[in-house]
Scaffold this motif. Structure first.
Motif, PDB file in Angstrom:
ATOM      1  N   THR A 290       0.932  -1.226   0.039  1.00 50.34           N
ATOM      2  CA  THR A 290      -0.181   0.033  -0.014  1.00 50.34           C
ATOM      3  C   THR A 290       0.815   1.371   0.034  1.00 50.34           C
ATOM      4  OG1 THR A 290      -0.270   0.299   2.445  1.00 50.34           O
ATOM      5  CG2 THR A 290      -1.487  -1.408   1.416  1.00 50.34           C
ATOM      6  N   GLU A 291       0.302   2.456  -0.104  1.00 50.71           N
ATOM      7  CA  GLU A 291       0.974   3.753  -0.222  1.00 50.71           C
ATOM      8  C   GLU A 291       1.519   4.165   1.179  1.00 50.71           C
ATOM      9  OE1 GLU A 291      -1.476   6.911  -1.686  1.00 50.71           O
ATOM     10  OE2 GLU A 291      -3.333   5.902  -0.729  1.00 50.71           O
ATOM     11  N   ILE A 292       0.892   3.723   1.849  1.00 56.52           N
ATOM     12  CA  ILE A 292       1.376   3.934   3.593  1.00 56.52           C
ATOM     13  C   ILE A 292       2.055   2.952   4.245  1.00 56.52           C
ATOM     14  CG2 ILE A 292      -0.462   5.766   3.481  1.00 56.52           C
ATOM     15  CD1 ILE A 292      -1.893   3.591   5.464  1.00 56.52           C
ATOM     16  N   GLY A 293       2.504   1.849   3.473  1.00 56.76           N
ATOM     17  CA  GLY A 293       3.124   0.858   4.162  1.00 56.76           C
ATOM     18  C   GLY A 293       1.928  -0.389   4.327  1.00 56.76           C
TER      19      GLY A 293
ATOM     20  N   MET B  52     -13.769  -1.365   2.816  1.00 60.08           N
ATOM     21  CA  MET B  52     -13.344  -1.553   1.309  1.00 60.08           C
ATOM     22  C   MET B  52     -14.254  -1.224   0.445  1.00 60.08           C
ATOM     23  SD  MET B  52     -12.264  -5.503  -0.361  1.00 60.08           S
ATOM     24  CE  MET B  52     -14.043  -5.965  -0.760  1.00 60.08           C
ATOM     25  N   SER B  53     -13.854  -0.582  -0.403  1.00 57.36           N
ATOM     26  CA  SER B  53     -14.742   0.119  -1.635  1.00 57.36           C
ATOM     27  C   SER B  53     -14.380  -0.776  -2.823  1.00 57.36           C
ATOM     28  CB  SER B  53     -14.507   1.522  -1.701  1.00 57.36           C
ATOM     29  OG  SER B  53     -15.325   2.265  -2.725  1.00 57.36           O
ATOM     30  N   TRP B  54     -15.396  -1.285  -3.474  1.00 60.02           N
ATOM     31  CA  TRP B  54     -14.948  -2.014  -4.464  1.00 60.02           C
ATOM     32  C   TRP B  54     -15.989  -2.391  -5.528  1.00 60.02           C
ATOM     33  CZ3 TRP B  54     -18.231  -6.376  -5.478  1.00 60.02           C
ATOM     34  CH2 TRP B  54     -19.008  -6.595  -4.551  1.00 60.02           C
TER      35      TRP B  54
ATOM     36  N   LEU C 172     -10.290  -0.376  -3.209  1.00 58.67           N
ATOM     37  CA  LEU C 172      -9.879   1.070  -2.448  1.00 58.67           C
ATOM     38  C   LEU C 172     -10.141   0.547  -0.965  1.00 58.67           C
ATOM     39  CD1 LEU C 172     -10.470   4.381  -4.514  1.00 58.67           C
ATOM     40  CD2 LEU C 172      -8.494   3.184  -4.033  1.00 58.67           C
ATOM     41  N   LEU C 173      -9.100   1.301  -0.263  1.00 57.85           N
ATOM     42  CA  LEU C 173      -9.379   1.051   1.163  1.00 57.85           C
ATOM     43  C   LEU C 173      -9.871   2.373   1.755  1.00 57.85           C
ATOM     44  CD1 LEU C 173      -6.307  -1.127   2.308  1.00 57.85           C
ATOM     45  CD2 LEU C 173      -8.674  -1.735   1.684  1.00 57.85           C
ATOM     46  N   LYS C 174     -10.953   2.340   2.556  1.00 59.49           N
ATOM     47  CA  LYS C 174     -11.427   3.671   3.134  1.00 59.49           C
ATOM     48  C   LYS C 174     -11.321   3.594   4.842  1.00 59.49           C
ATOM     49  CE  LYS C 174     -14.761   5.760   1.708  1.00 59.49           C
ATOM     50  NZ  LYS C 174     -16.319   6.219   1.359  1.00 59.49           N
TER      51      LYS C 174
ATOM     52  N   THR D 116      -8.630   7.876   1.234  1.00 59.71           N
ATOM     53  CA  THR D 116      -8.669   6.423   0.702  1.00 59.71           C
ATOM     54  C   THR D 116      -7.191   6.177   0.663  1.00 59.71           C
ATOM     55  OG1 THR D 116      -8.395   7.193  -1.522  1.00 59.71           O
ATOM     56  CG2 THR D 116     -10.532   6.518  -0.837  1.00 59.71           C
ATOM     57  N   ILE D 117      -6.976   4.708   0.630  1.00 57.24           N
ATOM     58  CA  ILE D 117      -5.581   4.070   0.702  1.00 57.24           C
ATOM     59  C   ILE D 117      -5.390   3.297  -0.562  1.00 57.24           C
ATOM     60  CG2 ILE D 117      -4.025   2.641   1.722  1.00 57.24           C
ATOM     61  CD1 ILE D 117      -5.231   3.113   4.273  1.00 57.24           C
ATOM     62  N   LYS D 118      -4.508   3.752  -1.311  1.00 52.75           N
ATOM     63  CA  LYS D 118      -4.332   2.809  -2.746  1.00 52.75           C
ATOM     64  C   LYS D 118      -3.052   2.042  -2.645  1.00 52.75           C
ATOM     65  CE  LYS D 118      -6.487   6.547  -5.180  1.00 52.75           C
ATOM     66  NZ  LYS D 118      -6.502   7.863  -6.314  1.00 52.75           N
ATOM     67  N   SER D 119      -2.583   1.736  -3.690  1.00 52.54           N
ATOM     68  CA  SER D 119      -1.289   1.213  -3.836  1.00 52.54           C
ATOM     69  C   SER D 119      -0.165   1.817  -3.740  1.00 52.54           C
ATOM     70  CB  SER D 119      -1.136   0.206  -5.180  1.00 52.54           C
ATOM     71  OG  SER D 119      -1.359   0.993  -6.358  1.00 52.54           O
ATOM     72  N   HIS D 120       1.081   1.660  -3.609  1.00 47.28           N
ATOM     73  CA  HIS D 120       1.995   2.523  -3.711  1.00 47.28           C
ATOM     74  C   HIS D 120       2.292   3.404  -4.988  1.00 47.28           C
ATOM     75  CE1 HIS D 120       4.680   0.058  -6.117  1.00 47.28           C
ATOM     76  NE2 HIS D 120       5.628   0.857  -5.668  1.00 47.28           N
ATOM     77  N   ARG D 121       1.704   2.810  -6.008  1.00 47.18           N
ATOM     78  CA  ARG D 121       1.684   3.572  -7.144  1.00 47.18           C
ATOM     79  C   ARG D 121       0.409   4.560  -7.409  1.00 47.18           C
ATOM     80  NH1 ARG D 121       4.637   1.707 -11.735  1.00 47.18           N
ATOM     81  NH2 ARG D 121       6.068   0.294 -11.388  1.00 47.18           N
ATOM     82  N   LYS D 122      -0.231   4.729  -6.396  1.00 45.51           N
ATOM     83  CA  LYS D 122      -1.392   5.665  -6.192  1.00 45.51           C
ATOM     84  C   LYS D 122      -2.437   4.963  -7.198  1.00 45.51           C
ATOM     85  CE  LYS D 122       1.034   8.397  -3.922  1.00 45.51           C
ATOM     86  NZ  LYS D 122       0.953   8.215  -2.387  1.00 45.51           N
TER      87      LYS D 122
END
Length: 847
Positions: A89-92, A125-127, A184-186, A194-200
Motif C-alpha cells: 500500500t501507499e502508506i506501508g 473496502m470500497s470495490w 480501494l481502502l477507506k 482512501t488508501i491505494k497501492s504505492h503507485r497511487k
C-alpha cells in the motif's frame, strides 16, 4: 510454490456477446479479459457479499487502475487452485487477496495487515467489478442497471476473523467470470480519505483468467487442463488475443486485452485459459497504441494446426485450439542411411500424382497419400530418399518457395479440408516410406516470406532493415527471435513428422546480418549444426535464390556438418557434355569436388544435380539453346525444339544418357528431378509455374522404359561399387590414374581437349569389407568423350585371368548400351572405339 513477482494493469474496452461463453473453470494464474458490458441482475448472479454494506458511493470514473510493479505483487500457488496476490500500500503494510474456484463459485478473500499510522476507526473496502473498461464498473444496483460508476460501487467493512486478521470475503457465481475486482481502502482516523497501492492506483485482481507463462511460444496444453498462449512482439504496445467459438464466426466471441504488466514478460505476451471453454480457434491483434489498434486478426507464427475460416479478411488463417493429432508410430523402421549412401529423387507433392494418368482417387491424387500409393515408382528407379519441395503454406501467386508459415502444412494437400487429416496423411506417408528404406527430406525456405505473412504485422525485427532486402520480405535469420523460430520449426518437423533432413533454399542469405552484411560465423547456421535434436539429420545448403532464379555461390561455413547442393557440378557437367567445358573441371566434379569439400568434409557432402525444378528439364536441356535460355548452358543437338530428324533425336537421347551417367558415376549424392525419367518437357520454358504434373502414361513409352531401366541400373551399380562410388572420404591419389586416349597423361591445359579417362583402383581390403554383394569387385575404367569425332581408347593392362567387361556405352542402342553382368572385350583387344559424345564404363572381372 512461490512464483516470481508479476505486474498488473487493466485493459481497454472490447465488445462481445453471449455471456454464457464465460462459464469457465478458474486456473491458478492471473486472469484478464474484456467483454461487452452485459446487463444482468446481480440479485441473481452475486450469491453473497459477506458483510456487504450499501452506503455512500465512491466515484472511480477518473481513476487510472494500474496495479503494482514487480516489487508490489507476488503470486503463490496453493492447493485447490488458489491464487494469492500480495500488494504493497501507499502508506506501508500489505493487502493480500486470495482467489479460489470452488464448485461453481469464485471466492475472493481480502486481508489487510498492519497499516502504518493506522487509526482506531473502522476500515472499509470500497470495490466494484469491471470486464472491459476500468473506468466503468458493472451495474451492482439490484433495482436497476446503470452505466454510472457511482451506482456500481459497494462498500463493505472489514472485520476480524478468528485469528485476528481484518478480512472481507466475497462469493460470485462462476458463470460471471472473467472479470476484475477493483479495490480501494477507506480508513477512519487517517489523514487521507482512501488508501491505494504505492503507485497511487486501485488494487486490481483478476478472476477467471490467467496470466500464463512466456515459454514455450505458441500454444501449450498443461496438465491442469489449461491452455497457455505465448506470443512474441516487441513493437506492439497492446496485443489482443481473439478467441472464436465457431468456425463460421465472422468476429471473435471473446477478445482478451493482454495487459503489459500481467500478460507480458520482456517482449513475450502470454495468457492462460481453461480448455473447457467453447473456443475453437484463435488469433491476435497487435497495435502500437489504442488510437491505432490493429484491425487484422493475425495468425500465431507458432500455430501447429491452422485453418482457413473464410472470414473475408486479408489474413484469414487462424490457429486451431487443439493439440496436434495423435499418430501411432509404433513399429516404425527408421532407415538412418549414411550420407554417402543416399540416392535422391526430388518431387512436388501435388504435381507428382495430380494428373488423371495417375489413376488415383480424387481424394488421393496430389496428396501425401498419393506419394506412397506410387511407392513402386521409387523402387523401380532404385532411389532411397525423396526430397519434397516446400510443403508449408505459401503465396499462391508466387509458388511454394514463398512460404508464410513454418509450423503447418499447406492447404493444397487437404482434399478433406481437415488439417488433422493432412497431418496424419503425411505421417502415414513418412512411416510407409521408412518401412521401404526410403528417407524423407524437406526443402525449406526460411530466408524470406510471401506477401501475406503475418510476421509483418507482428514485429519489424523479423525482417532485414536494409531497404532492398526489406522489399523482398527477407527475414533477419540471425536475429535471436527469428533464429529461435527457425530452430523450433526444424525440431517440430523432426519430432512430429520424423523428417530425416532439410535442404535450405537460398542458403547464402542465411549468412546475412541485420543490415544485409555477410557474417563469417552466422549464429543460425552454427546453431543448426550443433543443435542436439538435429544432430542425426541431414542438413543441406542450397544457394539457389527463388527471387533472382539463380544460384549464388558462396563459401558456406559448415562446421563439418553441412552438405551442399553442388551448383558447380551442374555447370561443369553441362558445359562438358555440350562440348564447351574443360576436362579438368569435369575431373574435379567426378572426384567429389575437392575444391569445395576438402577441409573436414568429403564427397558425400556434395549433392550433385544436372537439372532442378526450375529452368530447363533434362529433355529440354538437349532440345533448346536459343538466346532466351542461354543461361542454361544447353545444346539443342542440331535443331531447336521438337523435331522428327532421327539423327537429332538419337544425339539427344545419347546426351540424356551422358548426363545421367555422369550424375551417378561421380562421387557424391545424385539428385534426380521428377519428370526427367519420362522425358517431361516444358517447351523450353524456365518458369517454375510452367512445370507440369507428372504424366504417368508417358512412363510406358519406349523412351521412359529405357531411361527408367538405365537409372535403376546406375543406382544398383553405385551401391554395388560403393567402395569406389559411395565414399565418405576422397580417393587416395595412388588409387586414381588419369589418362588420355593412349594412356598418356591428359592434356589438362588444352582448352580444346574433349576427352579424359580415369582408372579407379580398388582397395582390396576396403572392397571386401564394404561390399554387400558376393561378386568380387575389380578396378573401374571410365572415359568421357564430348568431341564430335570418335576416339580409339587404350585400356590399362590387367593381371592374368582378369579382363575388362563393358558395363556402359551410351552410344550403343537400347538395350545393349548398359549391362548388369558386363560384356567382355574381344580376345586380344586392348582398345575400344568410343563414338562422339559418349561415355563408357568398364569393370575388371575375373575370368
Amino acid at each position: 510454490m512461490t512464483m516470481l513477482p508479476v505486474q498488473y494493469a487493466c485493459s481497454s474496452c472490447r465488445a462481445f456477446e453471449s455471456p454464457d461463453l464465460f462459464a469457465a473453470n478458474f486456473g491458478i494464474y492471473v486472469k484478464r479479459v474484456t467483454r461487452d458490458l452485459v446487463k444482468f441482475d446481480l440479485k441473481q448472479k452475486i450469491v453473497k457479499g459477506r458483510l456487504m454494506k450499501s452506503g455512500g458511493r465512491i466515484s472511480l470514473e477518473h481513476h487510472v487502475m494500474k496495479a503494482l510493479a514487480t516489487s508490489d505483487v507476488s503470486v503463490v500457488q496453493t492447493t485447490e487452485k488458489v491464487a494469492s496476490y500480495r500488494f504493497r500500500t501507499e502508506i506501508g503494510g500489505q493487502l493480500k487477496v486470495l482467489v479460489r474456484k470452488k464448485n461453481n463459485k469464485c471466492e475472493v478473500r481480502v486481508e489487510v495487515s498492519t497499516l502504518h499510522g493506522e487509526g482506531d476507526g473502522e476500515l472499509i473496502m470500497s470495490w466494484g467489478l469491471f470486464r472491459s473498461d476500468s473506468s466503468i464498473f458493472m451495474p451492482l444496483n439490484f433495482q436497476k442497471s446503470s452505466a454510472d460508476s457511482k451506482d456500481n460501487v459497494v462498500e463493505t467493512p472489514f472485520i476480524k476473523d478468528s485469528v485476528g486478521r481484518l478480512a472481507v470475503e466475497l462469493d460470485f457465481d462462476a458463470s460471471l467470470a472473467p472479470f476484475y475486482v477493483s479495490i480501494l481502502l477507506k480508513p477512519s482516523g487517517f489523514k487521507i480519505p482512501t488508501i491505494k497501492s504505492h503507485r497511487k492506483a486501485n488494487f486490481v485482481v483478476p478472476v477467471g483468467f490467467g496470466s500464463g507463462r512466456p515459454f514455450p511460444l505458441g500454444l501449450s496444453f498443461l496438465d491442469n487442463r489449461s491452455i497457455n498462449f505465448a506470443f512474441f512482439s516487441s513493437n506492439a504496445e497492446s496485443v489482443v488475443l481473439c478467441l472464436y467459438s465457431e468456425s463460421t464466426a465472422d468476429k471473435p466471441a471473446l477478445e482478451i486485452d493482454l495487459d503489459p504488466y500481467v500478460n507480458r514478460s520482456g517482449y513475450i505476451w502470454h495468457a492462460l485459459i481453461d480448455d473447457s471453454l467453447p473456443f475453437k480457434s484463435y488469433g491476435y491483434r497487435c497495435s502500437s497504441g489504442n488510437a491505432n489498434r490493429g484491425q487484422h486478426v493475425l495468425l500465431d507464427p507458432y500455430a501447429k494446426v491452422i485453418k482457413d475460416f473464410g472470414l473475408g479478411l486479408s489474413r484469414k488463417w487462424l490457429g486451431k485450439l487443439c493439440e496436434e493429432p495423435a499418430f501411432d508410430w509404433s513399429g516404425e523402421f527408421h532407415p538412418s542411411l549414411p550420407l554417402e549412401k543416399l540416392i535422391v529423387y526430388r518431387l512436388n507433392v501435388t504435381r507428382f500424382t495430380k494428373d488423371k494418368s495417375s489413376k488415383l482417387p480424387a481424394n488421393t491424387a496430389g496428396t501425401f497419400y498419393g506419394i506412397y500409393e506410387k511407392l513402386h515408382h521409387f523402387k523401380d528407379l532404385g532411389v532411397n530418399a525423396v526430397l519434397l519441395e516446400p510443403i508449408f503454406p505459401f503465396d499462391e501467386h508466387k509458388g511454394p518457395y514463398f512460404s508464410w508459415h513454418f509450423f503447418s502444412l499447406g492447404s493444397s494437400y487437404r482434399p478433406s479440408g481437415d488439417p488433422k487429416f493432412i497431418a496424419n496423411s503425411m505421417k502415414e506417408m513418412v512411416k510407409k516410406l521408412h518401412a521401404s528404406g526410403i528417407e524423407v527430406l524437406l526443402e525449406v525456405v526460411f530466408t524470406h516470406t510471401g506477401e501475406d505473412a503475418t510476421l509483418k504485422g507482428i514485429d519489424d525485427s523479423y525482417y532485414h532493415a536494409k531497404e532492398d532486402l526489406k522489399s523482398k520480405n527477407m527475414l533477419n535469420c540471425n536475429y535471436p527471435v527469428v533464429q529461435q523460430m527457425i530452430l523450433e520449426s526444424l525440431r517440430h518437423w523432426v519430432i512430429e513428422y520424423h523428417i530425416d533432413g532439410f535442404c535450405f533454399i537460398d542458403a547464402t542469405s542465411l549468412l546475412r546480418g541485420k543490415h544485409g552484411e555477410f557474417l563469417s560465423r552466422p549464429p543460425l547456421v552454427e546453431a543448426i549444426a550443433f543443435d542436439p535434436l538435429l544432430s542425426n539429420i541431414k542438413i543441406i545448403a542450397d544457394s539457389w535464390d527463388p527471387y533472382d532464379m539463380e544460384t549464388k555461390e558462396s563459401v558456406f561455413p559448415h562446421w563439418k556438418r553441412w552438405a551442399e547442393m553442388n551448383g558447380k557440378f551442374c555447370v561443369d557437367a553441362r558445359n562438358f557434355v555440350r562440348g564447351q567445358g574443360s576436362i579438368s573441371s569435369l575431373a574435379t566434379r567426378f572426384c567429389g569436388s575437392g575444391d569445395i569439400f576438402l577441409g573436414g568434409r568429403g564427397p558425400a557432402f556434395s549433392f550433385n544435380f544436372i537439372t532442378r525444378n526450375v529452368g530447363l528439364t533434362l529433355t529440354d536441356l538437349v532440345s533448346f539453346s536459343s538466346e532466351e535460355v542461354e543461361s542454361q548452358l544447353s545444346w539443342n543437338c542440331g535443331e531447336e525444339g521438337p523435331t522428327n530428324k532421327n539423327s537429332v533425336l538419337e544425339r539427344r537421347l545419347k546426351q540424356i544418357r551422358n548426363f545421367l551417367f555422369i550424375l551417378f558415376i561421380s562421387l557424391g549424392v545424385p539428385v534426380l528431378n521428377m519428370g526427367d525419367e519420362c522425358g517431361q518437357s516444358c517447351g523450353g520454358s524456365l518458369a517454375y509455374a510452367d512445370r507440369k504434373p507428372l504424366d504417368w502414361n508417358s512412363l510406358r513409352s519406349g523412351f521412359s522404359i529405357q531411361i527408367t531401366q538405365f537409372i535403376s541400373f546406375l543406382c544398383s551399380l553405385k551401391m554395388r561399387r560403393s567402395d569406389l562410388l559411395q565414399r565418405q572420404s576422397f580417393l587416395k591419389q595412388d588409387k586414381i590414374e588419369w589418362h588420355g586416349t593412349d594412356l598418356s597423361p591428359p592434356t589438362w591445359d588444352d582448352p580444346l581437349s574433349k576427352f579424359v579417362a580415369v582408372t579407379l583402383k580398388v582397395d582390396k581390403k576396403l572392397s571386401q569389407s564394404t561390399s554387400a554383394f558376393p561378386k568380387p569387385c575389380g578396378d573401374l575404367f571410365v572415359a568421357f568423350n564430348s568431341a564430335n569425332q570418335s576416339e580409339e581408347v587404350s585400356l590399362p593392362s590387367l593381371p592374368d585371368n582378369t579382363a575388362w567387361f563393358r558395363l556402359v556405352d551410351t552410344a550403343l542402342p537400347f538395350p545393349g548400351f548398359f549391362s548388369v553382368d558386363g560384356v567382355p572385350l574381344e580376345d586380344g583387344l586392348s582398345t575400344y572405339e568410343m563414338k562422339s559424345h559418349s561415355c563408357v564404363l568398364f569393370e575388371a572381372q575375373s575370368l
